[in-house]
Design a protein around this motif. Structure first.
Motif, PDB file in Angstrom:
ATOM      1  N   ASP A  50     -20.410   6.579   2.780  1.00 38.69           N
ATOM      2  CA  ASP A  50     -19.702   5.693   1.860  1.00 38.69           C
ATOM      3  C   ASP A  50     -18.201   5.996   1.779  1.00 38.69           C
ATOM      4  OD1 ASP A  50     -22.008   4.215   1.067  1.00 38.69           O
ATOM      5  OD2 ASP A  50     -22.601   5.900  -0.204  1.00 38.69           O
ATOM      6  N   VAL A  51     -17.702   6.856   2.676  1.00 35.61           N
ATOM      7  CA  VAL A  51     -16.323   7.334   2.573  1.00 35.61           C
ATOM      8  C   VAL A  51     -15.423   6.745   3.648  1.00 35.61           C
ATOM      9  CG1 VAL A  51     -14.856   9.390   2.775  1.00 35.61           C
ATOM     10  CG2 VAL A  51     -16.913   9.455   1.369  1.00 35.61           C
ATOM     11  N   LEU A  52     -14.217   6.355   3.187  1.00 36.02           N
ATOM     12  CA  LEU A  52     -13.111   5.968   4.071  1.00 36.02           C
ATOM     13  C   LEU A  52     -11.928   6.858   3.723  1.00 36.02           C
ATOM     14  CD1 LEU A  52     -14.129   2.804   2.813  1.00 36.02           C
ATOM     15  CD2 LEU A  52     -13.076   2.430   5.013  1.00 36.02           C
ATOM     16  N   TRP A  53     -11.111   7.146   4.715  1.00 36.51           N
ATOM     17  CA  TRP A  53      -9.866   7.872   4.509  1.00 36.51           C
ATOM     18  C   TRP A  53      -8.727   6.957   4.916  1.00 36.51           C
ATOM     19  CZ3 TRP A  53      -9.110  12.696   2.480  1.00 36.51           C
ATOM     20  CH2 TRP A  53     -10.244  13.491   2.314  1.00 36.51           C
ATOM     21  N   VAL A  54      -7.696   6.897   4.098  1.00 33.08           N
ATOM     22  CA  VAL A  54      -6.486   6.159   4.443  1.00 33.08           C
ATOM     23  C   VAL A  54      -5.370   7.182   4.608  1.00 33.08           C
ATOM     24  CG1 VAL A  54      -4.789   4.448   3.686  1.00 33.08           C
ATOM     25  CG2 VAL A  54      -7.228   4.082   3.231  1.00 33.08           C
ATOM     26  N   THR A  55      -4.656   7.075   5.721  1.00 41.51           N
ATOM     27  CA  THR A  55      -3.503   7.914   5.997  1.00 41.51           C
ATOM     28  C   THR A  55      -2.275   7.034   5.898  1.00 41.51           C
ATOM     29  OG1 THR A  55      -4.846   9.186   7.552  1.00 41.51           O
ATOM     30  CG2 THR A  55      -2.450   9.487   7.668  1.00 41.51           C
ATOM     31  N   GLU A  56      -1.327   7.416   5.042  1.00 41.72           N
ATOM     32  CA  GLU A  56      -0.112   6.623   4.832  1.00 41.72           C
ATOM     33  C   GLU A  56       1.117   7.492   5.053  1.00 41.72           C
ATOM     34  OE1 GLU A  56       0.082   4.221   1.182  1.00 41.72           O
ATOM     35  OE2 GLU A  56      -1.944   4.935   0.748  1.00 41.72           O
ATOM     36  N   VAL A  57       2.151   6.906   5.683  1.00 40.86           N
ATOM     37  CA  VAL A  57       3.471   7.521   5.740  1.00 40.86           C
ATOM     38  C   VAL A  57       4.480   6.436   5.411  1.00 40.86           C
ATOM     39  CG1 VAL A  57       5.208   8.687   7.145  1.00 40.86           C
ATOM     40  CG2 VAL A  57       2.784   9.254   7.452  1.00 40.86           C
ATOM     41  N   TRP A  58       5.372   6.767   4.482  1.00 42.40           N
ATOM     42  CA  TRP A  58       6.410   5.858   4.017  1.00 42.40           C
ATOM     43  C   TRP A  58       7.766   6.491   4.262  1.00 42.40           C
ATOM     44  CZ3 TRP A  58       5.314   1.092   1.780  1.00 42.40           C
ATOM     45  CH2 TRP A  58       3.954   0.832   1.582  1.00 42.40           C
ATOM     46  N   SER A  59       8.785   5.674   4.399  1.00 42.42           N
ATOM     47  CA  SER A  59      10.124   6.190   4.638  1.00 42.42           C
ATOM     48  C   SER A  59      10.601   7.070   3.488  1.00 42.42           C
ATOM     49  CB  SER A  59      11.113   5.048   4.876  1.00 42.42           C
ATOM     50  OG  SER A  59      11.142   4.179   3.758  1.00 42.42           O
ATOM     51  N   HIS A  60      10.123   6.796   2.266  1.00 43.17           N
ATOM     52  CA  HIS A  60      10.429   7.623   1.098  1.00 43.17           C
ATOM     53  C   HIS A  60       9.470   7.244  -0.031  1.00 43.17           C
ATOM     54  CE1 HIS A  60      12.707   4.109  -0.424  1.00 43.17           C
ATOM     55  NE2 HIS A  60      13.148   4.024   0.820  1.00 43.17           N
ATOM     56  N   ALA A  61       9.341   8.127  -1.004  1.00 42.00           N
ATOM     57  CA  ALA A  61       8.381   7.941  -2.097  1.00 42.00           C
ATOM     58  C   ALA A  61       8.648   6.668  -2.895  1.00 42.00           C
ATOM     59  CB  ALA A  61       8.400   9.155  -3.024  1.00 42.00           C
ATOM     60  N   GLU A  62       9.918   6.337  -3.056  1.00 47.47           N
ATOM     61  CA  GLU A  62      10.259   5.145  -3.831  1.00 47.47           C
ATOM     62  C   GLU A  62       9.736   3.874  -3.168  1.00 47.47           C
ATOM     63  OE1 GLU A  62      12.366   7.558  -2.896  1.00 47.47           O
ATOM     64  OE2 GLU A  62      12.826   8.514  -4.814  1.00 47.47           O
ATOM     65  N   ALA A  63       9.713   3.856  -1.839  1.00 45.38           N
ATOM     66  CA  ALA A  63       9.182   2.691  -1.121  1.00 45.38           C
ATOM     67  C   ALA A  63       7.690   2.535  -1.390  1.00 45.38           C
ATOM     68  CB  ALA A  63       9.449   2.818   0.376  1.00 45.38           C
ATOM     69  N   HIS A  64       6.979   3.645  -1.419  1.00 46.42           N
ATOM     70  CA  HIS A  64       5.551   3.589  -1.731  1.00 46.42           C
ATOM     71  C   HIS A  64       5.342   3.071  -3.155  1.00 46.42           C
ATOM     72  CE1 HIS A  64       1.754   5.304  -3.288  1.00 46.42           C
ATOM     73  NE2 HIS A  64       1.297   4.787  -2.163  1.00 46.42           N
ATOM     74  N   ALA A  65       6.090   3.628  -4.094  1.00 43.72           N
ATOM     75  CA  ALA A  65       5.970   3.190  -5.496  1.00 43.72           C
ATOM     76  C   ALA A  65       6.285   1.705  -5.631  1.00 43.72           C
ATOM     77  CB  ALA A  65       6.896   4.024  -6.387  1.00 43.72           C
ATOM     78  N   ALA A  66       7.322   1.243  -4.947  1.00 46.82           N
ATOM     79  CA  ALA A  66       7.696  -0.177  -5.008  1.00 46.82           C
ATOM     80  C   ALA A  66       6.591  -1.059  -4.437  1.00 46.82           C
ATOM     81  CB  ALA A  66       9.004  -0.417  -4.266  1.00 46.82           C
ATOM     82  N   SER A  67       5.902  -0.572  -3.407  1.00 47.35           N
ATOM     83  CA  SER A  67       4.837  -1.378  -2.801  1.00 47.35           C
ATOM     84  C   SER A  67       3.721  -1.655  -3.794  1.00 47.35           C
ATOM     85  CB  SER A  67       4.269  -0.684  -1.560  1.00 47.35           C
ATOM     86  OG  SER A  67       3.416   0.394  -1.913  1.00 47.35           O
TER      87      SER A  67
END
Length: 107
Positions: A50-67
């Motif tokens: 029942d498990v999935l893993w998502v790997t994310e890399v963003w140019s900076h933390a603020e971009a992730h928060a904005a998304s």
């Protein structure tokens, strides 16, 4: 500016992993149009059904928060929530390696 990364372990409700994977793959396709999202990879666990893993890399933390404030992202999250039993995020600071461009490993 430092890159921002995450590993997120999603435990789907029993029997709902494939439906959740489909939604996460839609999110990955949508991320193609977001230049600050450098990697959004969906992985199925071979040992936990029942498990999935998502790997994310963003140019900076603020971009992730904005998304997370985008209407389309919020709608996708709302569609996924009924399928999810548990979410376990791990925040990371990517410093180098194959597959991503880094201006300096010492940032």
């Amino acid at each position: 500016m430092n890159k921002f990364g995450m590993y997120v372990k999603f435990t789907a409700k029993p029997g709902r992993r494939d439906a959740l994977a489909a939604i996460l793959l839609e999110a990955a396709a949508a991320a193609e149009s977001v230049p600050e999202c450098e990697l959004y990879l969906i992985n199925l666990s071979e040992t936990e059904p029942d498990v999935l893993w998502v790997t994310e890399v963003w140019s900076h933390a603020e971009a992730h928060a904005a998304s997370l404030t985008r209407e389309a992202t919020r709608a996708t999250i709302q569609r996924a929530m009924p399928l999810i039993d548990r979410v376990e995020p791990v925040q990371l600071k990517p410093i180098g390696g194959k597959g991503l461009l880094f201006s300096s490993a010492a940032e």
